[in-house]
Scaffold this motif. Structure first.
Motif, short mmCIF file in Angstrom:
data_model
loop_
_atom_site.label_atom_id
_atom_site.label_comp_id
_atom_site.label_asym_id
_atom_site.label_seq_id
_atom_site.Cartn_x
_atom_site.Cartn_y
_atom_site.Cartn_z
N PHE A 1 0.81 -1.21 0.00
CA PHE A 1 0.00 0.00 0.00
C PHE A 1 0.86 1.27 0.00
O PHE A 1 1.96 1.30 0.53
CB PHE A 1 -0.91 0.03 1.24
CG PHE A 1 -2.24 -0.63 1.03
CD1 PHE A 1 -3.42 0.11 1.06
CD2 PHE A 1 -2.33 -1.99 0.79
CE1 PHE A 1 -4.64 -0.49 0.87
CE2 PHE A 1 -3.55 -2.61 0.60
CZ PHE A 1 -4.72 -1.85 0.63
N ASN A 2 0.30 2.31 -0.60
CA ASN A 2 0.85 3.68 -0.55
C ASN A 2 2.31 3.78 -0.98
O ASN A 2 3.14 4.30 -0.23
CB ASN A 2 0.68 4.26 0.85
CG ASN A 2 -0.77 4.28 1.31
OD1 ASN A 2 -1.68 4.02 0.54
ND2 ASN A 2 -0.98 4.60 2.57
N PRO A 3 2.65 3.34 -2.20
CA PRO A 3 4.05 3.44 -2.66
C PRO A 3 4.39 4.81 -3.25
O PRO A 3 4.92 4.92 -4.37
CB PRO A 3 4.12 2.34 -3.73
CG PRO A 3 2.76 2.34 -4.33
CD PRO A 3 1.82 2.64 -3.20
N GLY A 4 4.06 5.87 -2.53
CA GLY A 4 4.44 7.21 -2.97
C GLY A 4 3.76 7.65 -4.25
O GLY A 4 2.54 7.55 -4.38
N SER A 5 4.55 8.09 -5.21
CA SER A 5 4.01 8.67 -6.44
C SER A 5 3.82 7.64 -7.56
O SER A 5 3.47 8.01 -8.68
CB SER A 5 4.95 9.78 -6.94
OG SER A 5 6.24 9.24 -7.20
N TRP A 6 4.05 6.38 -7.28
CA TRP A 6 3.94 5.37 -8.33
C TRP A 6 2.55 5.39 -8.97
O TRP A 6 1.53 5.46 -8.30
CB TRP A 6 4.18 3.97 -7.78
CG TRP A 6 5.56 3.73 -7.26
CD1 TRP A 6 6.58 4.63 -7.15
CD2 TRP A 6 6.07 2.49 -6.75
NE1 TRP A 6 7.69 4.03 -6.59
CE2 TRP A 6 7.40 2.72 -6.35
CE3 TRP A 6 5.52 1.23 -6.59
CZ2 TRP A 6 8.19 1.71 -5.80
CZ3 TRP A 6 6.30 0.22 -6.05
CH2 TRP A 6 7.63 0.46 -5.66
N LYS A 7 2.54 5.28 -10.29
CA LYS A 7 1.28 5.20 -11.03
C LYS A 7 1.13 3.85 -11.75
O LYS A 7 0.10 3.58 -12.35
CB LYS A 7 1.17 6.35 -12.03
CG LYS A 7 1.06 7.73 -11.38
CD LYS A 7 0.90 8.81 -12.43
CE LYS A 7 0.69 10.17 -11.79
NZ LYS A 7 1.82 10.59 -10.95
N GLU B 1 6.59 1.30 -13.15
CA GLU B 1 7.29 2.45 -12.57
C GLU B 1 7.97 2.06 -11.27
O GLU B 1 9.10 2.49 -10.99
CB GLU B 1 6.29 3.58 -12.33
CG GLU B 1 6.91 4.89 -11.86
CD GLU B 1 5.88 5.98 -11.70
OE1 GLU B 1 6.14 6.94 -10.94
OE2 GLU B 1 4.80 5.90 -12.34
N GLY B 2 7.31 1.23 -10.48
CA GLY B 2 7.91 0.77 -9.23
C GLY B 2 9.06 -0.19 -9.47
O GLY B 2 10.09 -0.12 -8.78
N ILE C 1 -0.66 -4.13 -5.69
CA ILE C 1 -0.11 -2.87 -5.18
C ILE C 1 -1.19 -1.81 -5.31
O ILE C 1 -1.76 -1.61 -6.40
CB ILE C 1 1.15 -2.45 -5.96
CG1 ILE C 1 2.20 -3.57 -5.90
CG2 ILE C 1 1.72 -1.16 -5.39
CD1 ILE C 1 3.46 -3.26 -6.67
N TYR C 2 -1.48 -1.13 -4.21
CA TYR C 2 -2.59 -0.18 -4.17
C TYR C 2 -2.08 1.19 -3.70
O TYR C 2 -1.36 1.30 -2.70
CB TYR C 2 -3.68 -0.67 -3.23
CG TYR C 2 -4.24 -2.00 -3.63
CD1 TYR C 2 -5.34 -2.10 -4.47
CD2 TYR C 2 -3.65 -3.19 -3.17
CE1 TYR C 2 -5.85 -3.35 -4.86
CE2 TYR C 2 -4.16 -4.43 -3.54
CZ TYR C 2 -5.25 -4.50 -4.38
OH TYR C 2 -5.74 -5.73 -4.76
N THR D 1 -6.58 2.87 -5.69
CA THR D 1 -6.60 2.25 -7.01
C THR D 1 -5.55 1.15 -7.05
O THR D 1 -4.49 1.26 -6.40
CB THR D 1 -6.32 3.29 -8.12
OG1 THR D 1 -6.48 2.69 -9.39
CG2 THR D 1 -4.90 3.86 -8.01
N ARG D 2 -5.86 0.10 -7.76
CA ARG D 2 -4.90 -0.98 -7.97
C ARG D 2 -4.02 -0.59 -9.14
O ARG D 2 -4.52 -0.32 -10.24
CB ARG D 2 -5.61 -2.30 -8.25
CG ARG D 2 -4.68 -3.49 -8.35
CD ARG D 2 -5.50 -4.77 -8.54
NE ARG D 2 -4.62 -5.94 -8.57
CZ ARG D 2 -5.09 -7.19 -8.67
NH1 ARG D 2 -6.40 -7.41 -8.73
NH2 ARG D 2 -4.24 -8.22 -8.69
N LEU D 3 -2.71 -0.53 -8.92
CA LEU D 3 -1.81 -0.04 -9.97
C LEU D 3 -1.83 -0.96 -11.19
O LEU D 3 -1.73 -2.18 -11.05
CB LEU D 3 -0.38 0.08 -9.45
CG LEU D 3 -0.12 1.12 -8.35
CD1 LEU D 3 1.38 1.25 -8.12
CD2 LEU D 3 -0.73 2.45 -8.68
#
Length: 384
Positions: A302-308, A312-313, A331-332, A379-381
């Protein structure tokens, strides 16, 4: 009945009446003094005295031992003597500058944004009302931190400035108070319970004269939150997905502590947060290698910063490809309601909607409990 018994019975009755009257008087006196009832928030309290409301903000930032005191009085009334240590504010407030993003969420819910005359950086807000007010010239950008334009704030003549503080040199309140402005410190981020976070709406209700509305709004949030949490609590204890949070940024990985509101949300949503046993609130940097060791097999991230996106992660560190949550694309991020300028509604309306945030999480962890719910903040990435 003997005369002696009658006398004793009468004494007992009089005694009971006296106790009852004292109890009623004490109860009425207590109610009279209580300006707002707080059930979760610990960062402030308010009570009535001598016809005014005395408001105290406790520990507005970590490590501070001093408190901040306010005397709220009805417009036009005299200030009683003996409260020299308080900032005196006439209520309801008619104009304000706000330097705290969550404050916008509270004021929006209270229909009190018409009092806003300035904000630190309006372009970073999600609020359509504020964006429109800026275009129409009703709200000005005043800067923040070391770039705060005190002269601009003074020119707006606000009756109060709402700001947050961290105890660093970037804090705005010292220079604002030195300039003679009233500053209301906002410290909802110091609360450990999600409902304590939301209960700060009562703080703003006191300033804008909408205490009853604030109480009604909060009661609804509390009822919905606790009702859903009770459903989750009935699930088998072994049916809890494991969770990690955050992502590396500038060489550091900040992780929410076990006493944080986020950890509380995970627990109430039926998840096994892997840092639940840590003793701190808020977030702290954690050794990246420790996160790799403990979090590689976590079910959700959860909450991986600015990842969209997942890609990207993955580009941040190729070792992430070995994380179970990345392999399964679980990943959300809480950026579903973020606009192109970076304004994220999670940090605005989300402060007074922990019930919706909880429903998002339950929808992710235990979708069978909320089959009709659609993700609102999370949102689910996607892969790319």
């Amino acid at each position: 009945m003997k005369e002696k018994d009658v006398g004793r019975e009468g004494w007992i009755k009089r005694r009971m009446v006296t106790v009852w009257l004292v109890t009623v008087l004490l109860f009425c006196f207590q109610v009279q003094l209580q300006a707002v009832e707080l059930r979760y928030a610990t960062g402030f309290e308010a009570h009535e005295e001598n016809g005014v409301t005395l408001l105290t903000v406790y520990r507005p930032w970590a490590g501070l031992k001093a408190d901040f005191h306010y005397l709220l009085k009805k417009r036009g009334e005299k200030t009683p003597p003996g409260y020299e240590e308080c900032q005196v504010v006439e209520v309801p407030v008619r104009s304000m500058v706000v330097l705290s993003t969550p404050a916008i969420g509270f004021l929006t819910k209270l229909d009190a944004l018409d009092t806003l005359v300035g904000f630190s950086a309006p372009s970073r807000l999600n609020s359509e009302f504020v964006h429109r007010a800026v275009k129409e010239g009703r709200v000005a950008a005043v800067g923040e931190g070391s770039n705060l334009r005190v002269e601009k704030v003074l020119s707006l003549s606000p009756e109060i400035v709402f700001s947050f503080a961290t105890g660093s040199f970037r804090d705005s309140h010292p220079k604002l108070m030195e300039a003679g402005l009233k500053v209301g410190l906002v410290a909802e981020y110091m609360e450990n319970h999600p409902l304590g976070w939301a209960e700060w709406i009562k703080y703003f209700g006191l300033f804008v004269g909408k205490e009853a509305q604030a109480e009604k709004i909060f009661n609804g949030v509390e009822q919905r939150y606790n009702s859903l949490a009770e459903k989750v609590a009935a699930l088998p204890k072994e049916n809890k997905p494991t969770v990690i949070t955050g992502a590396p940024f500038n060489g550091e990985w900040f992780v929410a502590g076990g006493k944080s509101f986020l950890a509380h949300l995970f627990a109430d949503a039926g998840a096994d947060y892997l840092w639940k046993d840590s003793s701190y609130g808020g977030s702290k940097p954690v050794d990246v290698e420790m996160i790799f060791a403990r979090g590689q097999n976590a079910d959700c991230w959860f909450n991986p910063g600015s990842w969209k996106s997942v890609a990207e992660g993955r580009a941040v560190d190729m070792r992430f490809q070995y994380f179970k949550a990345m392999q399964e694309r679980r990943i959300y991020n809480n950026n579903r309601r973020a606009n192109t300028s970076g304004g994220n509604d999670y940090w605005e309306s989300g402060v007074i909607a922990p019930d919706v945030i909880l429903a998002d999480m339950v929808s992710i962890f235990h979708p069978e409990l909320v089959p009709e719910h659609k993700l609102y903040y999370y949102t689910r990435l996607p892969e790319k």
